[in-house]
Structure formats: C-alpha cells, structure tokens
Design a protein around this motif. Structure first.
Motif, PDB file in Angstrom:
ATOM      1  N   ALA A 237       5.785  11.415   9.537  1.00 42.93           N
ATOM      2  CA  ALA A 237       4.940  12.209   8.644  1.00 42.93           C
ATOM      3  C   ALA A 237       4.006  11.355   7.784  1.00 42.93           C
ATOM      4  O   ALA A 237       2.948  11.845   7.359  1.00 42.93           O
ATOM      5  CB  ALA A 237       5.814  13.074   7.732  1.00 42.93           C
ATOM      6  N   TYR A 238       4.382  10.110   7.544  1.00 42.52           N
ATOM      7  CA  TYR A 238       3.604   9.293   6.605  1.00 42.52           C
ATOM      8  C   TYR A 238       2.148   9.101   7.029  1.00 42.52           C
ATOM      9  O   TYR A 238       1.249   9.162   6.171  1.00 42.52           O
ATOM     10  CB  TYR A 238       4.265   7.937   6.389  1.00 42.52           C
TER      11      TYR A 238
ATOM     12  N   LEU B 207      -3.444   9.968   5.341  1.00 40.54           N
ATOM     13  CA  LEU B 207      -4.798  10.497   5.500  1.00 40.54           C
ATOM     14  C   LEU B 207      -5.159  11.450   4.362  1.00 40.54           C
ATOM     15  O   LEU B 207      -6.255  11.381   3.796  1.00 40.54           O
ATOM     16  CB  LEU B 207      -4.927  11.225   6.841  1.00 40.54           C
ATOM     17  N   ILE B 208      -4.228  12.339   4.045  1.00 40.37           N
ATOM     18  CA  ILE B 208      -4.506  13.370   3.038  1.00 40.37           C
ATOM     19  C   ILE B 208      -4.706  12.757   1.662  1.00 40.37           C
ATOM     20  O   ILE B 208      -5.679  13.075   0.960  1.00 40.37           O
ATOM     21  CB  ILE B 208      -3.370  14.412   3.021  1.00 40.37           C
ATOM     22  N   ILE B 209      -3.803  11.869   1.234  1.00 38.32           N
ATOM     23  CA  ILE B 209      -3.920  11.313  -0.118  1.00 38.32           C
ATOM     24  C   ILE B 209      -5.161  10.436  -0.247  1.00 38.32           C
ATOM     25  O   ILE B 209      -5.757  10.346  -1.331  1.00 38.32           O
ATOM     26  CB  ILE B 209      -2.653  10.527  -0.529  1.00 38.32           C
TER      27      ILE B 209
ATOM     28  N   SER C 285      -8.445  11.050  -2.908  1.00 39.67           N
ATOM     29  CA  SER C 285      -8.403  10.034  -3.954  1.00 39.67           C
ATOM     30  C   SER C 285      -9.802   9.513  -4.244  1.00 39.67           C
ATOM     31  O   SER C 285     -10.761   9.796  -3.502  1.00 39.67           O
ATOM     32  CB  SER C 285      -7.493   8.868  -3.532  1.00 39.67           C
ATOM     33  N   ALA C 286      -9.922   8.753  -5.334  1.00 37.18           N
ATOM     34  CA  ALA C 286     -11.202   8.138  -5.675  1.00 37.18           C
ATOM     35  C   ALA C 286     -11.668   7.269  -4.511  1.00 37.18           C
ATOM     36  O   ALA C 286     -10.923   6.432  -4.004  1.00 37.18           O
ATOM     37  CB  ALA C 286     -11.051   7.295  -6.940  1.00 37.18           C
ATOM     38  N   ASN C 287     -12.897   7.470  -4.076  1.00 38.37           N
ATOM     39  CA  ASN C 287     -13.372   6.808  -2.861  1.00 38.37           C
ATOM     40  C   ASN C 287     -13.445   5.299  -3.001  1.00 38.37           C
ATOM     41  O   ASN C 287     -13.204   4.568  -2.029  1.00 38.37           O
ATOM     42  CB  ASN C 287     -14.750   7.359  -2.486  1.00 38.37           C
ATOM     43  N   ASP C 288     -13.787   4.813  -4.200  1.00 40.57           N
ATOM     44  CA  ASP C 288     -13.867   3.368  -4.362  1.00 40.57           C
ATOM     45  C   ASP C 288     -12.486   2.718  -4.278  1.00 40.57           C
ATOM     46  O   ASP C 288     -12.329   1.625  -3.741  1.00 40.57           O
ATOM     47  CB  ASP C 288     -14.537   3.018  -5.699  1.00 40.57           C
TER      48      ASP C 288
ATOM     49  N   LEU D 121     -10.699   0.263  -0.924  1.00 35.92           N
ATOM     50  CA  LEU D 121     -10.022  -1.025  -1.103  1.00 35.92           C
ATOM     51  C   LEU D 121      -8.598  -1.030  -0.551  1.00 35.92           C
ATOM     52  O   LEU D 121      -7.917  -2.051  -0.586  1.00 35.92           O
ATOM     53  CB  LEU D 121      -9.984  -1.393  -2.593  1.00 35.92           C
ATOM     54  N   GLY D 122      -8.138   0.141  -0.054  1.00 35.85           N
ATOM     55  CA  GLY D 122      -6.801   0.222   0.518  1.00 35.85           C
ATOM     56  C   GLY D 122      -5.696   0.223  -0.516  1.00 35.85           C
ATOM     57  O   GLY D 122      -4.564  -0.171  -0.209  1.00 35.85           O
ATOM     58  N   ARG D 123      -5.977   0.704  -1.716  1.00 40.96           N
ATOM     59  CA  ARG D 123      -4.984   0.679  -2.792  1.00 40.96           C
ATOM     60  C   ARG D 123      -4.205   1.984  -2.940  1.00 40.96           C
ATOM     61  O   ARG D 123      -3.338   2.081  -3.804  1.00 40.96           O
ATOM     62  CB  ARG D 123      -5.664   0.333  -4.113  1.00 40.96           C
ATOM     63  N   VAL D 124      -4.539   2.986  -2.149  1.00 39.68           N
ATOM     64  CA  VAL D 124      -3.829   4.264  -2.213  1.00 39.68           C
ATOM     65  C   VAL D 124      -2.707   4.225  -1.185  1.00 39.68           C
ATOM     66  O   VAL D 124      -2.962   4.195   0.022  1.00 39.68           O
ATOM     67  CB  VAL D 124      -4.776   5.447  -1.942  1.00 39.68           C
ATOM     68  N   ARG D 125      -1.469   4.227  -1.662  1.00 39.46           N
ATOM     69  CA  ARG D 125      -0.323   4.082  -0.764  1.00 39.46           C
ATOM     70  C   ARG D 125       0.612   5.290  -0.776  1.00 39.46           C
ATOM     71  O   ARG D 125       0.950   5.842   0.260  1.00 39.46           O
ATOM     72  CB  ARG D 125       0.476   2.831  -1.149  1.00 39.46           C
ATOM     73  N   LEU D 126       1.049   5.683  -1.979  1.00 41.81           N
ATOM     74  CA  LEU D 126       2.051   6.743  -2.076  1.00 41.81           C
ATOM     75  C   LEU D 126       1.535   7.998  -2.755  1.00 41.81           C
ATOM     76  O   LEU D 126       1.921   9.106  -2.378  1.00 41.81           O
ATOM     77  CB  LEU D 126       3.277   6.224  -2.838  1.00 41.81           C
ATOM     78  N   PHE D 127       0.672   7.851  -3.766  1.00 42.94           N
ATOM     79  CA  PHE D 127       0.204   9.012  -4.518  1.00 42.94           C
ATOM     80  C   PHE D 127      -1.313   8.950  -4.660  1.00 42.94           C
ATOM     81  O   PHE D 127      -1.896   7.850  -4.707  1.00 42.94           O
ATOM     82  CB  PHE D 127       0.862   9.067  -5.906  1.00 42.94           C
TER      83      PHE D 127
END
Length: 309
Positions: free
Chosen positions: A37-38, A43-45, A49-52, A56-62
């Motif tokens: 499921a991850y 993809l969804i989070i 999330s903020a595009n900038d 940078l690949g900083r969105v991982r869990l929330f």
C-alpha cells in the motif's frame, strides 16, 4: 489383569500454543500489506504536499503543506476529460464483452454436443503460447480497418484463453443435474446459459471481470501502436506523455496562472514531480476502487476456477 496404557497423542496446545503463530502471521501479513500500500500512499501524500518540498523528496510519511491546487491545475491542462471518457468506455465495454465471451465459450467447451469441441478448445489455448508478432499483428489491424478506431481497444481482447480455462473448470465443478433439469423443461442452449449457468457462475465471472477491467484500464501500448487520432487517446497514454513531458507541462501550468510573480508561493507552483505524482493518482485511484466491489467473489472464484472439483 493388567491393562496397557497407550501413550497420549501429542496435540497442539490450542489454549496458548497457537497464539505466537497467529501473532507472527498477523505481523507478516500486516508488513506485506504496508509494503503493497505504501507506493500508492506515497503518490497521494506527495500530490497534496507543498510542491517545492515534494520536489526535494522530503515527503515520506505525512503531507507537508497540504493543498489541492495540483489537481485543479492538472485537470486544466487539456486532454484528460476526453482521455478519461475513452478509458472508461473501453474498460466498461471491453470488460462486459470479455466476461460474456469467456462465460459462453467456457460453457460451450463443456458441452459434448459442440462440433469438434476438443479441436476448437486446443486452437484457443495454443494462442497462449504462440502469436504472430508485432508487425504481422499491426498489418492485420490495419487491413481490418482497426487503426484509429475505438474498437481496436475491445475486439482483440474479447477472447482470453486463461479466462476461458478458469470458467470452463468452474462450470465442470457444478452439478450436471442443473443443466439436465433445464433441458427436460425444454430450454435451448442460450436459455441454459443465460438462465442457469450465468447466475451460478458469479464468483468466477467476477474474477474474470477484475482481470479484464484492470488490463483494459492500464493498457496504453495499443494506443501507442494503433492510434494517432488524439480524440482516441486513453488516460494511461496521456499519463505516459505527461510523464515524458513533465517539465514542459509544469511550465505550461505556471504560465496558465498569468504573471509568474503573482503565483501564490513555491508551494503551489507546479514542478515535474508534482505533475507526475498528481496524474498518477488521477489514473490509479479509479481502478483501486473497483477491487473492493468484487473482492468477496475473487478468492472463491479463483480457487474454484483453478482446481477441478
């Protein structure tokens, strides 16, 4: 008189011996579910999330800097509504046609009255292992007038040998008396199929429907090979083009806002990453929602259709 005492059979201590085993199973399957499921969650989070930050690949869990502007801007890029209509149409029509063809052929291949039944069954099954190749198939489609034609999405996929095998095996596990009773009442072959066989093969037909719907929705190679008319592009093909042109589309979405200096912030400014994530979610979500509708039939259908009873 002496009595022989037999040793007590060793059994599983169901009061406590099964608990560690069950916990281990639950843990393993829970981890497996998270791993499956991850990617969709990721993809969804990232799409909300903020595009900038997402770039940078900083969105991982929330999600970070939650917003929905990505979806409104991507939907305004053009081409998606018509592509979605084509994808929905080919999925619905193709799935219904495949289910009916698989059901009827699977039923007919169980009938001794069918002329040259074994020959036709083997002729269908052999196509699972051999095909003409890309160029001959393209020439056939062109000669049949199926290039730049909506029906190229439907007709080549109606007869699927694997699905026919599943349905045939499932029908063979059903009581023969059902058909015999209908024949005694004077039912012809079509009446037997639609009134007796079809209502009693719901699990396996639901399984075939899932296979067909997923294949139809996810297919884009046929568009790449046979279609040049943009009005017949599918959603998956649009996704393919959007991913390949993510940088230029991001610039187009920014220009659609007017003066770049008036863009609210870097958080909502489209980037190649936001384009890829958002379009992927738009394409993936509809088919994800289909499976729960058929899930209760899936396990029963695939088990009974795979093993002859």
């Amino acid at each position: 008189m002496t009595t022989l005492s037999l040793p007590r059979a060793r059994g599983i201590d169901r009061s406590g011996g099964d608990i560690p085993f069950k916990l281990f199973n639950y843990l393993v399957f829970a981890l497996f579910a998270v791993v499956c499921a991850y990617p969709f969650y990721y993809l969804i989070i990232n799409s909300v999330s903020a595009n900038d930050v997402a770039a940078l690949g900083r969105v991982r869990l929330f999600p970070t800097g939650f917003h929905l502007e990505n979806y409104t801007q991507v939907l305004d890029l053009g081409g998606l509504p018509s592509a979605a209509a084509v994808s929905v149409a080919r999925t619905v029509i193709g799935t219904v046609a495949t289910v009916l063809a698989s059901g009827f052929l699977g039923f007919m291949f169980t009938q001794d009255r069918m002329w040259k039944r074994q020959f036709w069954y083997r002729a269908v099954i052999i196509t699972m292992y051999f095909n003409a190749g890309l160029i001959p198939v393209f020439i056939i489609m062109k000669n049949l007038g199926l290039t730049n034609n909506f029906w190229v999405y439907v007709l080549p996929f109606i007869v699927q040998p694997f699905n026919i095998i599943l349905v045939k095996t499932y029908i063979e596990s059903m009581p023969r008396s059902l058909q015999e009773a209908a024949e005694v009442d004077g039912a012809n072959i079509l009446q037997i199929f639609f009134r007796v066989i079809l209502p009693n093969t719901t699990p396996i037909l639901a399984t075939v429907a899932i296979f067909s719907a997923v294949a139809q929705w996810n297919s884009f190679q046929d568009t790449l090979l046979y279609i040049t008319d943009q009005s017949l592009y599918t959603l998956q093909y649009q996704l393919y083009m959007f991913i390949n042109q993510a940088s230029s589309l991001a610039q187009a979405a920014q220009n659609a806002e007017g003066n770049l200096g008036m863009v609210a912030s870097a958080a909502t400014t489209q980037t190649p990453t936001s384009i890829r994530m958002t379009v992927s979610v738009i394409v993936v979500l509809p088919i994800i929602f289909i499976y729960p509708l058929f899930q209760r039939f899936f396990v029963k259908g695939i088990m009974l259709g795979a093993v002859k009873g």
